[in-house]
Motif scaffolding. Sequence first.
Motif, PDB file in Angstrom:
ATOM      1  N   MET A 143     -30.746 -49.350  -8.367  1.00 28.15           N
ATOM      2  CA  MET A 143     -31.942 -49.898  -8.998  1.00 28.15           C
ATOM      3  C   MET A 143     -31.626 -51.151  -9.809  1.00 28.15           C
ATOM      4  SD  MET A 143     -34.394 -48.044  -7.992  1.00 28.15           S
ATOM      5  CE  MET A 143     -34.755 -46.406  -7.336  1.00 28.15           C
ATOM      6  N   PHE A 144     -30.455 -51.749  -9.547  1.00 26.18           N
ATOM      7  CA  PHE A 144     -30.033 -52.976 -10.227  1.00 26.18           C
ATOM      8  C   PHE A 144     -29.911 -52.772 -11.729  1.00 26.18           C
ATOM      9  CE2 PHE A 144     -31.828 -54.234  -6.193  1.00 26.18           C
ATOM     10  CZ  PHE A 144     -30.919 -55.160  -5.718  1.00 26.18           C
ATOM     11  N   ILE A 145     -29.440 -51.592 -12.112  1.00 26.68           N
ATOM     12  CA  ILE A 145     -29.174 -51.273 -13.511  1.00 26.68           C
ATOM     13  C   ILE A 145     -27.670 -51.165 -13.679  1.00 26.68           C
ATOM     14  CG2 ILE A 145     -29.541 -49.621 -15.373  1.00 26.68           C
ATOM     15  CD1 ILE A 145     -32.089 -48.708 -13.883  1.00 26.68           C
ATOM     16  N   ALA A 146     -27.131 -51.873 -14.653  1.00 31.83           N
ATOM     17  CA  ALA A 146     -25.682 -51.877 -14.850  1.00 31.83           C
ATOM     18  C   ALA A 146     -25.349 -51.569 -16.298  1.00 31.83           C
ATOM     19  CB  ALA A 146     -25.102 -53.238 -14.456  1.00 31.83           C
ATOM     20  N   GLY A 147     -24.186 -50.973 -16.506  1.00 32.26           N
ATOM     21  CA  GLY A 147     -23.707 -50.747 -17.862  1.00 32.26           C
ATOM     22  C   GLY A 147     -23.839 -49.305 -18.305  1.00 32.26           C
ATOM     23  N   GLU A 148     -23.298 -49.015 -19.478  1.00 32.42           N
ATOM     24  CA  GLU A 148     -23.317 -47.665 -20.040  1.00 32.42           C
ATOM     25  C   GLU A 148     -24.620 -47.368 -20.781  1.00 32.42           C
ATOM     26  OE1 GLU A 148     -21.076 -45.332 -19.569  1.00 32.42           O
ATOM     27  OE2 GLU A 148     -19.816 -46.660 -18.349  1.00 32.42           O
ATOM     28  N   LYS A 149     -25.349 -48.419 -21.171  1.00 34.39           N
ATOM     29  CA  LYS A 149     -26.615 -48.243 -21.884  1.00 34.39           C
ATOM     30  C   LYS A 149     -27.771 -48.612 -20.957  1.00 34.39           C
ATOM     31  CE  LYS A 149     -24.859 -47.530 -26.137  1.00 34.39           C
ATOM     32  NZ  LYS A 149     -25.163 -46.391 -27.012  1.00 34.39           N
ATOM     33  N   TYR A 191     -35.533 -42.570 -14.378  1.00 31.95           N
ATOM     34  CA  TYR A 191     -36.152 -42.629 -13.055  1.00 31.95           C
ATOM     35  C   TYR A 191     -35.131 -42.982 -11.984  1.00 31.95           C
ATOM     36  CZ  TYR A 191     -36.091 -47.733 -12.551  1.00 31.95           C
ATOM     37  OH  TYR A 191     -35.695 -49.035 -12.379  1.00 31.95           O
ATOM     38  N   ALA A 192     -34.104 -43.778 -12.336  1.00 33.12           N
ATOM     39  CA  ALA A 192     -33.109 -44.209 -11.358  1.00 33.12           C
ATOM     40  C   ALA A 192     -32.227 -43.050 -10.906  1.00 33.12           C
ATOM     41  CB  ALA A 192     -32.249 -45.319 -11.940  1.00 33.12           C
ATOM     42  N   VAL A 193     -32.051 -42.059 -11.766  1.00 34.74           N
ATOM     43  CA  VAL A 193     -31.143 -40.946 -11.468  1.00 34.74           C
ATOM     44  C   VAL A 193     -31.885 -39.669 -11.101  1.00 34.74           C
ATOM     45  CG1 VAL A 193     -29.352 -39.445 -12.438  1.00 34.74           C
ATOM     46  CG2 VAL A 193     -29.334 -41.895 -12.949  1.00 34.74           C
ATOM     47  N   GLN A 194     -32.895 -39.286 -11.893  1.00 34.12           N
ATOM     48  CA  GLN A 194     -33.435 -37.938 -11.781  1.00 34.12           C
ATOM     49  C   GLN A 194     -34.443 -37.730 -10.650  1.00 34.12           C
ATOM     50  OE1 GLN A 194     -34.306 -37.732 -16.105  1.00 34.12           O
ATOM     51  NE2 GLN A 194     -33.208 -35.787 -16.061  1.00 34.12           N
TER      52      GLN A 194
END
Length: 331
Positions: A84-90, A258-261
Amino acid sequence: MIRRRIALLTFSALACTAAVAPVGPLVGAAHAEAPAVRTQVPGFYRMALGDAEVTALYDGYIDLDTKILSNASPAEIQRLLARMFIAGEKVQTAVNTYLVNVGGKLILIDTGTAKAFGPTLGFVADHLRAAGYTPEQVDVVLLTHLHPDHVNGLLGADGKPLFPNAQVRVAQVESDFWLSADNTAKAPKDFQPFFKMAQAAAAPYQASGQWKPFHDESEVAPGIKPVPAVGHTPGHSAYVVESKGERLLILGDTVHSYAVQFARPEVAIEFDTDKKQAVATRKKLFAWAAREKLAVAGMHLPFPGLGHIRSEGKAFAWVPVEYSPLRDRAK
């Protein structure tokens, strides 16, 4: 005739010359520098549902650490985020609430955080006013549960009730759990502030008789019924809004990421009181929404948090709403 042709040729030549000739003052104007505005539009979005009008209100966002997600390896979680083009730990996580105008009543579902968690949150009251309403007009506040990002907005900056004319409704089990002095004392020390914030938010409404817990799944406001959704908290509730055969399922905190669950509904979050039950509830509500093609809203889905859920084998996918004007305005 010859004079006319000469005139036409002369006019065409002049027009072509004008089209390609530079115009000094206008060239300079085209390159004038405009300052960046650096503000966003007010955070509200309206949706028609039968005869009801649903307004999503954006409270703001909080950055959540991906380490609070469990039942999947860190590598798997990062892979799902990257899709989902989300990067990083936060991960930026929205906080939404929903205002329902139906049956001559104005009903607010959850209230946001107030300013308990920093400057990026606590904008429900501002966006409620921007949407054309005032807190005094709210007739009923429905709470999905009593975590601070859902209940703290019951109070204004002055510590007084922000919704002075509203009944406040929440599941009796949820109310009993969080407002218990014994439970507060038994809770881990770093979790006790959650109890105390819930108690502070509820106190003035209890004193005025406006705190009205519900005991079953009967209608709690015009066209709105609670749906037990326990696991995230002991009395966590979803709500179904129905008008003229159209339904909206408000999930509360059934989903945080939403990206994971959606892809991995078995992934739990640290804040779940009963992780196993929270996962079972999520799967059940996701499957129901997908099967019945219900419109869906979520408090931690990307704003406005409205859309549908699609089934993909044992997994699911989030289908966000497309921006559109209200139907009556489009006619």
